[in-house]
Design a protein around this motif. Structure first.
Motif, PDB file in Angstrom:
ATOM      1  N   SER A 150      67.088  44.137  46.232  1.00 10.70           N
ATOM      2  CA  SER A 150      66.855  42.932  47.209  1.00 10.70           C
ATOM      3  C   SER A 150      66.026  42.004  46.135  1.00 10.70           C
ATOM      4  CB  SER A 150      66.099  43.213  48.525  1.00 10.70           C
ATOM      5  OG  SER A 150      64.971  43.812  48.232  1.00 10.70           O
ATOM      6  N   GLU A 151      65.922  40.713  46.736  1.00 12.84           N
ATOM      7  CA  GLU A 151      65.055  39.822  46.087  1.00 12.84           C
ATOM      8  C   GLU A 151      63.520  40.383  45.903  1.00 12.84           C
ATOM      9  OE1 GLU A 151      65.561  35.433  46.687  1.00 12.84           O
ATOM     10  OE2 GLU A 151      67.024  35.994  48.042  1.00 12.84           O
ATOM     11  N   SER A 152      63.131  40.734  47.190  1.00 11.20           N
ATOM     12  CA  SER A 152      61.760  41.293  47.126  1.00 11.20           C
ATOM     13  C   SER A 152      61.746  42.565  46.186  1.00 11.20           C
ATOM     14  CB  SER A 152      61.434  41.591  48.546  1.00 11.20           C
ATOM     15  OG  SER A 152      62.146  42.422  49.205  1.00 11.20           O
ATOM     16  N   ARG A 153      62.342  43.276  46.277  1.00 14.39           N
ATOM     17  CA  ARG A 153      62.262  44.527  45.394  1.00 14.39           C
ATOM     18  C   ARG A 153      62.311  44.117  43.883  1.00 14.39           C
ATOM     19  NH1 ARG A 153      64.296  49.902  44.502  1.00 14.39           N
ATOM     20  NH2 ARG A 153      63.408  50.404  42.399  1.00 14.39           N
ATOM     21  N   ILE A 154      63.265  43.069  43.430  1.00 16.11           N
ATOM     22  CA  ILE A 154      63.166  42.371  42.099  1.00 16.11           C
ATOM     23  C   ILE A 154      62.048  41.927  41.664  1.00 16.11           C
ATOM     24  CG2 ILE A 154      64.152  40.896  40.634  1.00 16.11           C
ATOM     25  CD1 ILE A 154      66.847  41.416  42.099  1.00 16.11           C
ATOM     26  N   ALA A 155      61.308  41.126  42.604  1.00 11.21           N
ATOM     27  CA  ALA A 155      59.818  40.618  42.332  1.00 11.21           C
ATOM     28  C   ALA A 155      58.955  41.740  42.228  1.00 11.21           C
ATOM     29  CB  ALA A 155      59.564  39.773  43.491  1.00 11.21           C
ATOM     30  N   ARG A 156      59.042  42.767  42.756  1.00  7.94           N
ATOM     31  CA  ARG A 156      58.043  43.946  42.759  1.00  7.94           C
ATOM     32  C   ARG A 156      58.417  44.690  41.302  1.00  7.94           C
ATOM     33  NH1 ARG A 156      59.205  44.867  48.328  1.00  7.94           N
ATOM     34  NH2 ARG A 156      60.484  46.602  47.759  1.00  7.94           N
ATOM     35  N   GLU A 157      59.649  44.776  40.970  1.00  8.15           N
ATOM     36  CA  GLU A 157      59.946  45.370  39.852  1.00  8.15           C
ATOM     37  C   GLU A 157      59.384  44.695  38.457  1.00  8.15           C
ATOM     38  OE1 GLU A 157      62.033  47.830  38.257  1.00  8.15           O
ATOM     39  OE2 GLU A 157      61.962  48.701  40.228  1.00  8.15           O
ATOM     40  N   GLY A 158      58.539  43.239  38.770  1.00 12.17           N
ATOM     41  CA  GLY A 158      58.007  42.521  37.523  1.00 12.17           C
ATOM     42  C   GLY A 158      58.954  41.263  37.184  1.00 12.17           C
ATOM     43  N   ILE A 159      59.697  40.756  37.962  1.00 10.77           N
ATOM     44  CA  ILE A 159      60.409  39.598  37.555  1.00 10.77           C
ATOM     45  C   ILE A 159      59.829  38.186  38.477  1.00 10.77           C
ATOM     46  CG2 ILE A 159      62.503  38.376  37.429  1.00 10.77           C
ATOM     47  CD1 ILE A 159      64.020  41.005  37.018  1.00 10.77           C
ATOM     48  N   GLY A 160      59.253  37.347  37.634  1.00  6.13           N
ATOM     49  CA  GLY A 160      58.608  36.378  38.597  1.00  6.13           C
ATOM     50  C   GLY A 160      59.441  34.847  37.928  1.00  6.13           C
ATOM     51  N   ARG A 161      59.443  34.006  38.853  1.00  3.16           N
ATOM     52  CA  ARG A 161      60.181  32.805  39.014  1.00  3.16           C
ATOM     53  C   ARG A 161      59.250  31.624  39.130  1.00  3.16           C
ATOM     54  NH1 ARG A 161      66.244  31.465  41.129  1.00  3.16           N
ATOM     55  NH2 ARG A 161      66.368  29.205  40.162  1.00  3.16           N
ATOM     56  N   LYS A 162      59.267  30.642  38.206  1.00  5.91           N
ATOM     57  CA  LYS A 162      58.603  29.269  38.721  1.00  5.91           C
ATOM     58  C   LYS A 162      59.634  28.350  38.683  1.00  5.91           C
ATOM     59  CE  LYS A 162      55.661  25.743  37.099  1.00  5.91           C
ATOM     60  NZ  LYS A 162      56.567  25.004  38.101  1.00  5.91           N
ATOM     61  N   PHE A 163      59.887  27.506  40.011  1.00  8.18           N
ATOM     62  CA  PHE A 163      60.876  26.581  40.102  1.00  8.18           C
ATOM     63  C   PHE A 163      59.863  25.350  39.592  1.00  8.18           C
ATOM     64  CE2 PHE A 163      61.986  29.748  43.367  1.00  8.18           C
ATOM     65  CZ  PHE A 163      63.285  29.733  43.328  1.00  8.18           C
ATOM     66  N   GLN A 164      61.069  24.346  39.299  1.00  9.84           N
ATOM     67  CA  GLN A 164      60.627  23.145  38.787  1.00  9.84           C
ATOM     68  C   GLN A 164      59.615  22.360  39.683  1.00  9.84           C
ATOM     69  OE1 GLN A 164      63.632  20.152  38.069  1.00  9.84           O
ATOM     70  NE2 GLN A 164      62.609  18.732  37.379  1.00  9.84           N
ATOM     71  N   ARG A 165      59.480  22.182  40.630  1.00  8.37           N
ATOM     72  CA  ARG A 165      58.372  21.458  41.532  1.00  8.37           C
ATOM     73  C   ARG A 165      57.402  22.692  41.667  1.00  8.37           C
ATOM     74  NH1 ARG A 165      59.330  18.040  47.094  1.00  8.37           N
ATOM     75  NH2 ARG A 165      57.073  17.252  47.364  1.00  8.37           N
ATOM     76  N   PRO A 166      56.034  22.413  41.550  1.00  4.85           N
ATOM     77  CA  PRO A 166      55.119  23.140  41.567  1.00  4.85           C
ATOM     78  C   PRO A 166      54.860  23.420  43.259  1.00  4.85           C
ATOM     79  CG  PRO A 166      54.098  21.226  40.790  1.00  4.85           C
ATOM     80  CD  PRO A 166      55.569  21.167  40.874  1.00  4.85           C
ATOM     81  N   THR A 167      54.851  24.815  43.613  1.00  3.16           N
ATOM     82  CA  THR A 167      54.530  25.359  45.030  1.00  3.16           C
ATOM     83  C   THR A 167      53.255  26.128  44.930  1.00  3.16           C
ATOM     84  OG1 THR A 167      55.906  27.048  44.641  1.00  3.16           O
ATOM     85  CG2 THR A 167      56.886  25.200  45.683  1.00  3.16           C
ATOM     86  N   VAL A 168      52.010  25.133  45.256  1.00  2.00           N
ATOM     87  CA  VAL A 168      50.835  26.014  45.325  1.00  2.00           C
ATOM     88  C   VAL A 168      50.130  25.656  47.099  1.00  2.00           C
ATOM     89  CG1 VAL A 168      50.393  25.665  42.978  1.00  2.00           C
ATOM     90  CG2 VAL A 168      49.537  23.859  44.675  1.00  2.00           C
ATOM     91  N   PHE A 169      49.352  26.373  47.253  1.00  2.00           N
ATOM     92  CA  PHE A 169      48.553  26.025  48.646  1.00  2.00           C
ATOM     93  C   PHE A 169      47.525  24.927  48.352  1.00  2.00           C
ATOM     94  CE2 PHE A 169      49.856  30.572  48.690  1.00  2.00           C
ATOM     95  CZ  PHE A 169      50.430  30.662  49.800  1.00  2.00           C
ATOM     96  N   GLU A 170      47.930  23.648  48.720  1.00  2.00           N
ATOM     97  CA  GLU A 170      47.332  22.529  48.359  1.00  2.00           C
ATOM     98  C   GLU A 170      45.865  22.445  49.174  1.00  2.00           C
ATOM     99  OE1 GLU A 170      49.385  19.001  47.972  1.00  2.00           O
ATOM    100  OE2 GLU A 170      50.743  19.797  46.409  1.00  2.00           O
ATOM    101  N   ASP A 171      45.686  23.102  50.184  1.00  2.00           N
ATOM    102  CA  ASP A 171      44.588  22.913  50.984  1.00  2.00           C
ATOM    103  C   ASP A 171      43.508  23.993  50.618  1.00  2.00           C
ATOM    104  OD1 ASP A 171      45.119  20.721  52.410  1.00  2.00           O
ATOM    105  OD2 ASP A 171      46.199  21.937  54.016  1.00  2.00           O
ATOM    106  N   GLN A 172      43.948  24.931  49.646  1.00  2.00           N
ATOM    107  CA  GLN A 172      43.281  25.901  49.150  1.00  2.00           C
ATOM    108  C   GLN A 172      42.433  25.673  47.897  1.00  2.00           C
ATOM    109  OE1 GLN A 172      42.397  28.533  51.441  1.00  2.00           O
ATOM    110  NE2 GLN A 172      43.638  27.373  52.766  1.00  2.00           N
ATOM    111  N   SER A 173      41.483  26.246  47.434  1.00  2.00           N
ATOM    112  CA  SER A 173      40.673  26.056  45.976  1.00  2.00           C
ATOM    113  C   SER A 173      41.573  26.562  45.117  1.00  2.00           C
ATOM    114  CB  SER A 173      39.427  26.620  46.096  1.00  2.00           C
ATOM    115  OG  SER A 173      39.513  28.010  46.120  1.00  2.00           O
ATOM    116  N   VAL A 174      41.575  26.120  43.598  1.00  2.02           N
ATOM    117  CA  VAL A 174      42.122  26.985  42.830  1.00  2.02           C
ATOM    118  C   VAL A 174      41.815  28.539  42.638  1.00  2.02           C
ATOM    119  CG1 VAL A 174      42.325  27.259  40.241  1.00  2.02           C
ATOM    120  CG2 VAL A 174      42.339  25.072  41.226  1.00  2.02           C
ATOM    121  N   LEU A 175      40.810  28.965  42.969  1.00  2.00           N
ATOM    122  CA  LEU A 175      40.199  30.214  43.139  1.00  2.00           C
ATOM    123  C   LEU A 175      40.768  31.096  44.242  1.00  2.00           C
ATOM    124  CD1 LEU A 175      36.570  31.851  42.671  1.00  2.00           C
ATOM    125  CD2 LEU A 175      37.804  32.344  44.674  1.00  2.00           C
TER     126      LEU A 175
END
Length: 246
Positions: free
Chosen positions: A74-99
């Motif tokens: 599954s997608e989640s299992r593949i992520a746990r296997e160690g495959i990470g993907r960054k899409f073109q548009r950044p997706t961060v938690f904008e209301d939270q600090s960098v930390l």
């Protein structure tokens, strides 16, 4: 050297259109690779297949030293296997600090009870400070992510992926919308990341690809058209005809 990811003869069609056509590709465990090609060449579909979002009609995708099939995961299992993907548009938690963004991304036990009992440890904070230094945001730890520049948000998202300790990082058009200084810094960040893991960068900016200084794979109509250094592939007449000449 054994390959970390091996894609063999994959094909997939959507409504009769072959988005990927007998594509084969491999990358080693600590390697930087750029993928280029015209729109519709199959770059996004390739990443969709590797991350489990799309299932190919035929072919094989094997992973790691044990050569396990990603197509059975599954997608989640593949992520746990160690495959990470960054899409073109950044997706961060904008209301939270960098930390806070980096702490939330750390690779810890994600079970419901573990999450409820979680308290930041000195080890976690130390790892976050290391990541912030690596992505150039050490002096922005308490800054709200929403007010970072576009480039800084891109770095933060890369840092959040690195926090999960991936063995393969897929990065989609990181140079888009960046200033020259931000692009140069991103080149350094990706090159450092590839010292300890595989990094695949999909990009259209040829100056950015040249600065990466890595092997380049050119896709066209879902297949590999050429492969080698940027100088090598840009002298290929087929590449000039279908991509660079446009």
């Amino acid at each position: 050297m054994s390959q970390l990811l091996e894609v063999s003869g994959i094909s997939v069609a959507f409504d009769g259109f072959k988005a990927i056509n007998n594509l084969s590709f491999s990358i080693g465990p600590a390697e930087l690779r750029a993928i280029i090609g015209p729109n519709g060449a199959g770059k996004t579909t390739f990443m969709d297949i590797v991350t489990g979002k799309t299932r190919p009609d035929s072919g094989h995708v094997t992973w790691g030293e044990r050569n396990v099939s990603l197509l059975r995961m599954s997608e989640s299992r593949i992520a746990r296997e160690g495959i990470g993907r960054k899409f073109q548009r950044p997706t961060v938690f904008e209301d939270q600090s960098v930390l806070d963004n980096l702490v939330m991304a750390l690779r810890n036990d994600r079970g419901p009870f573990s999450v409820l009992r979680y308290r930041r440890s000195d080890g976690d904070l130390g790892r976050v400070r290391e990541l912030a230094t690596e992505i150039g945001l050490a002096d922005q730890l308490n800054t709200r992510a929403g007010i970072l520049s576009h480039g800084q948000k891109q770095w933060l998202e890369i840092g959040m992926l690195l926090a999960q300790e991936p063995r393969l990082l897929l990065v989609d058009e990181p140079a888009a919308g960046m200033t020259k200084a931000e692009r140069d810094r991103t080149v350094d960040l990706l090159r450092r990341a590839a010292e300890t893991r595989a990094v695949i960068v999909v990009e259209h900016d040829m100056d950015f690809v040249r600065k990466l200084g890595c092997k380049v794979t050119v896709l066209h109509e879902g297949s590999v058209l050429a492969e080698g250094s940027l100088d090598h592939v840009t002298k290929n007449q087929d590449v000039i005809d279908v991509y660079l000449g446009r």
